[in-house]
Design an enzyme around this catalytic site. Structure first.
Site, PDB file in Angstrom:
ATOM      1  N   MET A 168       8.383  17.722 -46.068  1.00 54.46           N
ATOM      2  CA  MET A 168       9.020  16.782 -47.038  1.00 54.46           C
ATOM      3  C   MET A 168      10.328  16.841 -47.353  1.00 54.46           C
ATOM      4  O   MET A 168      11.165  17.931 -47.039  1.00 54.46           O
ATOM      5  CB  MET A 168       8.381  17.419 -48.353  1.00 54.46           C
ATOM      6  CG  MET A 168       6.845  17.716 -48.457  1.00 54.46           C
ATOM      7  SD  MET A 168       6.449  18.368 -50.057  1.00 54.46           S
ATOM      8  CE  MET A 168       4.626  18.742 -49.673  1.00 54.46           C
ATOM      9  N   HIS A 197       2.675  16.122 -40.501  1.00 57.93           N
ATOM     10  CA  HIS A 197       2.452  15.173 -41.483  1.00 57.93           C
ATOM     11  C   HIS A 197       4.072  14.933 -42.256  1.00 57.93           C
ATOM     12  O   HIS A 197       4.482  15.678 -43.084  1.00 57.93           O
ATOM     13  CB  HIS A 197       1.553  15.275 -42.889  1.00 57.93           C
ATOM     14  CG  HIS A 197       1.488  14.595 -43.810  1.00 57.93           C
ATOM     15  ND1 HIS A 197       0.671  14.824 -45.008  1.00 57.93           N
ATOM     16  CD2 HIS A 197       1.877  13.235 -44.240  1.00 57.93           C
ATOM     17  CE1 HIS A 197       0.977  14.054 -45.881  1.00 57.93           C
ATOM     18  NE2 HIS A 197       1.483  13.020 -45.514  1.00 57.93           N
ATOM     19  N   MET A 268      -4.644  10.131 -48.470  1.00 55.85           N
ATOM     20  CA  MET A 268      -4.328  11.286 -49.543  1.00 55.85           C
ATOM     21  C   MET A 268      -5.094  11.218 -50.860  1.00 55.85           C
ATOM     22  O   MET A 268      -5.364   9.996 -51.286  1.00 55.85           O
ATOM     23  CB  MET A 268      -3.024  10.685 -50.026  1.00 55.85           C
ATOM     24  CG  MET A 268      -1.669  11.054 -48.901  1.00 55.85           C
ATOM     25  SD  MET A 268      -1.511  12.806 -48.376  1.00 55.85           S
ATOM     26  CE  MET A 268      -1.476  13.689 -50.020  1.00 55.85           C
ATOM     27  N   GLY A 273       3.430  15.532 -52.068  1.00 58.14           N
ATOM     28  CA  GLY A 273       4.695  16.237 -52.555  1.00 58.14           C
ATOM     29  C   GLY A 273       4.693  17.568 -53.181  1.00 58.14           C
ATOM     30  O   GLY A 273       5.458  18.254 -52.982  1.00 58.14           O
ATOM     31  N   PHE A 274       3.354  17.919 -53.556  1.00 58.04           N
ATOM     32  CA  PHE A 274       3.083  19.216 -53.737  1.00 58.04           C
ATOM     33  C   PHE A 274       1.950  19.832 -53.667  1.00 58.04           C
ATOM     34  O   PHE A 274       0.915  19.124 -53.228  1.00 58.04           O
ATOM     35  CB  PHE A 274       3.233  19.332 -55.387  1.00 58.04           C
ATOM     36  CG  PHE A 274       4.707  19.081 -56.097  1.00 58.04           C
ATOM     37  CD1 PHE A 274       5.830  19.883 -56.119  1.00 58.04           C
ATOM     38  CD2 PHE A 274       4.643  17.637 -56.401  1.00 58.04           C
ATOM     39  CE1 PHE A 274       6.767  19.476 -56.595  1.00 58.04           C
ATOM     40  CE2 PHE A 274       5.827  17.199 -56.815  1.00 58.04           C
ATOM     41  CZ  PHE A 274       6.981  18.166 -57.013  1.00 58.04           C
ATOM     42  N   GLY A 275       1.674  21.250 -53.203  1.00 56.94           N
ATOM     43  CA  GLY A 275       0.366  21.909 -52.781  1.00 56.94           C
ATOM     44  C   GLY A 275      -0.255  22.228 -54.124  1.00 56.94           C
ATOM     45  O   GLY A 275       0.240  22.179 -55.185  1.00 56.94           O
ATOM     46  N   GLY A 307      -5.314  17.047 -49.608  1.00 56.26           N
ATOM     47  CA  GLY A 307      -4.864  17.279 -50.829  1.00 56.26           C
ATOM     48  C   GLY A 307      -6.024  17.508 -51.786  1.00 56.26           C
ATOM     49  O   GLY A 307      -6.895  16.673 -51.883  1.00 56.26           O
ATOM     50  N   GLY A 308      -5.998  18.647 -52.195  1.00 56.81           N
ATOM     51  CA  GLY A 308      -7.062  19.214 -53.250  1.00 56.81           C
ATOM     52  C   GLY A 308      -8.324  19.547 -52.568  1.00 56.81           C
ATOM     53  O   GLY A 308      -9.472  19.266 -53.176  1.00 56.81           O
TER      54      GLY A 308
HETATM   55 ZN    ZN Z   1      -0.272  16.656 -45.585  1.00 53.00          ZN
END
Ligand code: ZN
Length: 311
Positions: A168, A197, A268, A273-275, A307-308
């Site tokens: 990022m 990524h 996605m 942008g965030f974990g 993600g998640g």
């Molecule tokens: Zn990723």
């Protein structure tokens, strides 16, 4: 290594300095596509003169000695034996060389009299309709960076098939993460596939750097990329697998025109942008839709989610 020179001279003496023709060369196949201890990150793997070469992997505490391609290819038949799902990625790359180029040492096994056979099990080459075949890509974002090598070792022993590296830049997404030094360090301690990524503005400017530092695949966003086809071709030309990722609000149909050129589509399931974010349930129907588009246009393309994702 003195042993390499000694073995070379013994063989040359025995075969009167002229390569023999073997009946059978029986080979294994590593998770990184190496064979006969010929590794693509070792400069001697495509040796053309010597019959024997030595290699010392930084991740191993023992040296290897092996015959080289000029000798291995002097055979009436070469036979690969490949088993286990950890080999699946590399096997796809070996059977479908990127951009028509021979990228892996295994691709350079070309018997002088032409018979090359692959014996593979269902885990190494799952059928495309085998929905039970799922790979886990562990995200480096969740790691304790002070103990990265240990953490990689832990997820590897836990059965992770590949590592997912989130890059990022603070512009494309409102957060900063890691860059090439970490990927370079990871490459030294793992043979797992490294997916990078890229959540960065203008990825084209950095593709070579991320390829050179040890990534196996480069995944770029569809959003904000006005020349996605060019970006995809550039990754292809660097000899890396190509992935395109779409955000939760981007429709699946946006992939249709580029899908034919891809090895992976990444959907996605959180906004990037965030974990540690929560999975967005409305992305589920889209995953189904992307799968149907893949089946129609490019069935060999992988479908991944990011993600998640919790067990
Ligand atoms: Zn990723």
């Amino acid at each position: 290594m003195a042993a390499v020179e000694e073995y070379e001279s013994i063989l040359r003496h025995y075969f009167a300095d002229s390569p023999p023709c073997f009946d059978l060369v029986f080979l294994g196949f590593g998770v990184d596509g190496h064979t006969a201890s010929l590794f693509s990150d070792d400069s001697k793997w495509n040796e053309t003169q010597q019959w024997v070469s030595g290699v010392q992997k930084s991740t191993e505490d023992f040296p290897r000695m092996t015959l080289t391609l000029p000798l291995l290819n002097q055979t009436k038949m070469a036979l690969f034996l490949v088993a286990g799902n950890k080999k699946a990625d590399a096997l796809q790359r070996a059977l479908k060389p990127i951009g028509g180029k021979a990228m892996l040492p295994a691709n350079q096994i070309r018997p002088s009299s032409g018979q090359l056979n692959w014996f593979v099990d269902a885990f190494a080459f799952p059928s495309q309709d085998d929905t039970r075949y799922i790979e886990i890509a562990s995200s480096i974002l969740a790691a304790d960076f002070a103990h990265l090598a240990d953490q990689v070792d832990e997820v590897t022993r836990s059965g992770a098939h590949r590592l997912h590296v989130d890059v990022m830049d603070g512009h494309f997404v409102p957060n900063l993460s890691i860059g090439t030094p970490i990927i370079r360090s990871l490459r030294k301690v793992t043979d797992l596939m490294l997916d990078t990524h890229l959540m960065i503005t203008d990825p084209d400017s950095f593709l070579e750097t991320f390829a050179e530092c040890g990534s196996d695949s480069l995944i770029v966003h569809l959003e904000g990329n006005h020349n996605l086809h060019r970006t995809v071709q550039k990754i292809r030309n660097l000899g890396k697998q190509v992935g395109v990722v779409i955000n939760p609000a981007t429709p699946a149909c946006a992939l249709e025109e580029i899908l034919e050129d891809l090895d992976q589509v990444l959907v996605m399931t959180v906004d990037p942008g965030f974990g540690h974010q929560t999975f967005i349930p409305s992305t589920l129907p889209k995953i189904r839709l992307v799968r149907s588009i893949i089946e129609r246009i490019n069935p060999l393309c992988e479908l991944a989610v990011d993600g998640g994702i919790n067990g």
